[in-house]
Design an enzyme around this catalytic site. Structure first.
Site, short mmCIF file in Angstrom:
data_model
loop_
_atom_site.label_atom_id
_atom_site.label_comp_id
_atom_site.label_asym_id
_atom_site.label_seq_id
_atom_site.Cartn_x
_atom_site.Cartn_y
_atom_site.Cartn_z
N GLY A 16 -14.39 -5.43 -7.97
CA GLY A 16 -15.49 -4.96 -8.80
C GLY A 16 -15.72 -5.82 -10.03
CG ASP A 17 -12.42 -8.05 -11.57
OD1 ASP A 17 -12.63 -8.08 -10.34
OD2 ASP A 17 -11.37 -8.49 -12.08
CB SER A 18 -15.21 -10.84 -8.62
OG SER A 18 -13.91 -11.32 -8.92
CG PHE A 23 -19.38 -6.63 -14.86
CD1 PHE A 23 -20.64 -6.05 -15.02
CD2 PHE A 23 -18.65 -6.95 -15.99
CE1 PHE A 23 -21.16 -5.79 -16.28
CE2 PHE A 23 -19.15 -6.69 -17.27
CZ PHE A 23 -20.42 -6.11 -17.41
CD1 TRP A 24 -15.02 -11.99 -13.54
CD2 TRP A 24 -16.07 -10.80 -15.09
NE1 TRP A 24 -14.06 -11.35 -14.29
CE2 TRP A 24 -14.69 -10.61 -15.26
CE3 TRP A 24 -16.94 -10.13 -15.96
CZ2 TRP A 24 -14.14 -9.81 -16.25
CZ3 TRP A 24 -16.41 -9.31 -16.94
CH2 TRP A 24 -15.03 -9.15 -17.10
#
Length: 389
Positions: free
Chosen positions: A153-155, A157-158
């Site tokens: 999920g963070d990737s 968002f990035w």
């Protein structure tokens, strides 16, 4: 943000709640709803509207900020007014079951990142709050909490953020993250997109299942000697996508013999396949230590399958399933009549320990080549067209 965890968590947090800077929110999520979204992304989306500062930073329960972490990042923004996002060097400590550090490495922060996905941990980032409005206007949300992004999920968002700004580096260690054997990252490391038939698997509840034909079957203690030290721990969202079936009397892909019967059989598709001779036994890399003795009546009740033979002509006919082959310098896994390319990391993850069986495409020409078992990150990166370091 507490995702309805436990009383111990609440007790730890409670002593900080007199601090007006600390806000505590419990999701009280129903267990049935836990797998509907990527929960950490859902909670971050719920938390972000409460933030009223100029900068946003993220912290999870396995990471420690160094004392100068926040001030150094804000200083970076002060020296670079054009900056929208910064990231720092991170120390990653591998911890064993006893909480002892056994190794460590560093995630460096050397370069400006225009593609930060899969390269930066979200506990090493700070960004301007003003970016959030632009992201939400373009995508309809901050973080994408679709379940398909449960392990990255963070990737995602990035990648959204990189549409508006690069990440500027601070090559100083400003946080340390600790990875235990049960850490989220270790749990999904080297997992393929699909579970592999014949695997013993478990989720957070520690119940062991045998995976067969897309279904996870509960495993009784009778087979404890088989799954001890060879059970694959996987995250619940990955495991729970598969339905639960009935308990299997005898798992597939195991060697058995009767108490009073010298013949050795390989169980496959619920049938007993007799291993014709010692030549076939050795060629397919079977080991006598793996033979399990079962009752004579139980053995007789199993229907007969095709015998496992080894043709001296070199042609491979009716090979046993879940065996590794080495074809043209590449590993393949034979399952359900199909040869699947497989990566070495996946082989180790799923305890496929036997020596690969040498073969050539000429030897297996009658069999199709199927979907590969590659680490899911490889496929995600390929789909997103993101180059990982």
């Amino acid at each position: 943000m507490d995702d309805h965890s436990n009383d111990e968590t609440i007790a730890v947090i409670h002593k900080y709640l007199d601090d007006p800077r600390v806000r505590y929110e419990n999701s009280f999520v129903h267990p049935a709803d836990r797998l509907k979204t990527t929960r950490y992304a859902t909670l971050i989306n719920s938390a972000l509207p409460f933030a009223d500062g100029d900068f946003i930073s993220y912290l999870t329960d396995d990471t420690v900020y160094h004392p100068e972490r926040l001030s150094r990042m804000v200083e970076m923004f002060s020296h670079h007014p054009e900056a929208q996002a910064v990231y720092s060097k991170q120390k990653v400590v591998q911890v064993n079951e006893r909480g002892e550090a056994i190794s460590h490495f560093y995630r460096n922060a050397y370069t400006v990142l225009h593609q930060a996905a899969f390269q930066v941990d979200h506990c090493s980032v700070m960004h301007r709050r003003s970016l959030l409005d632009r992201i939400r206007h373009k995508y309809g949300s901050y973080w994408d909490d679709d379940m398909k992004h449960w392990n990255h999920g963070d990737s995602i968002f990035w990648a959204r953020m990189n549409n508006f700004a690069p990440f500027l580096p601070i090559n100083e260690v400003l946080d340390t993250t600790y990875k235990t054997p049960d850490s989220f990252q270790n749990a999904y490391r080297f997992l393929p997109a699909d579970l592999i038939d014949g695997s013993f698997v478990k989720g957070s509840d520690q119940n062991v299942y045998f995976f067969d034909m897309g279904v996870r079957h509960p495993v009784g203690e009778r087979w404890g000697s088989l799954y001890l030290n060879r059970t694959v721990a996987v995250p619940d969202p990955y495991l729970f996508q598969y339905n639960i079936g009935k308990m299997l009397n005898i798992p597939n892909y195991i060697l058995v013999k009767g108490a009073d019967h010298p013949a050795i059989f390989y169980i496959e598709a619920g049938k007993k396949r007799r291993i014709a001779d010692q030549y076939a036994f050795q060629f397919y890399q079977f080991k006598r230590k793996d033979i399990v003795t079962i009752g004579e009546e139980e053995l007789k009740a199993l229907p007969e399958g095709l015998p496992i033979t080894r043709e001296r002509s070199g042609l491979i006919e009716n090979p046993p399933g879940r065996r590794l082959f080495f074809i043209e310098r590449e590993p393949f896994l034979f399952l359900n009549g199909v040869f699947h390319p497989i990566r070495e990391q996946v082989v180790r993850k799923f305890f496929l320990y036997h020596k690969p069986i040498p073969a050539s495409f000429r030897n297996i020409q009658q069999f199709p080549i199927g979907k590969p078992f590659y680490p899911v990150y490889d496929e995600i990166i390929k789909k997103l067209n993101i180059a990982a370091e």
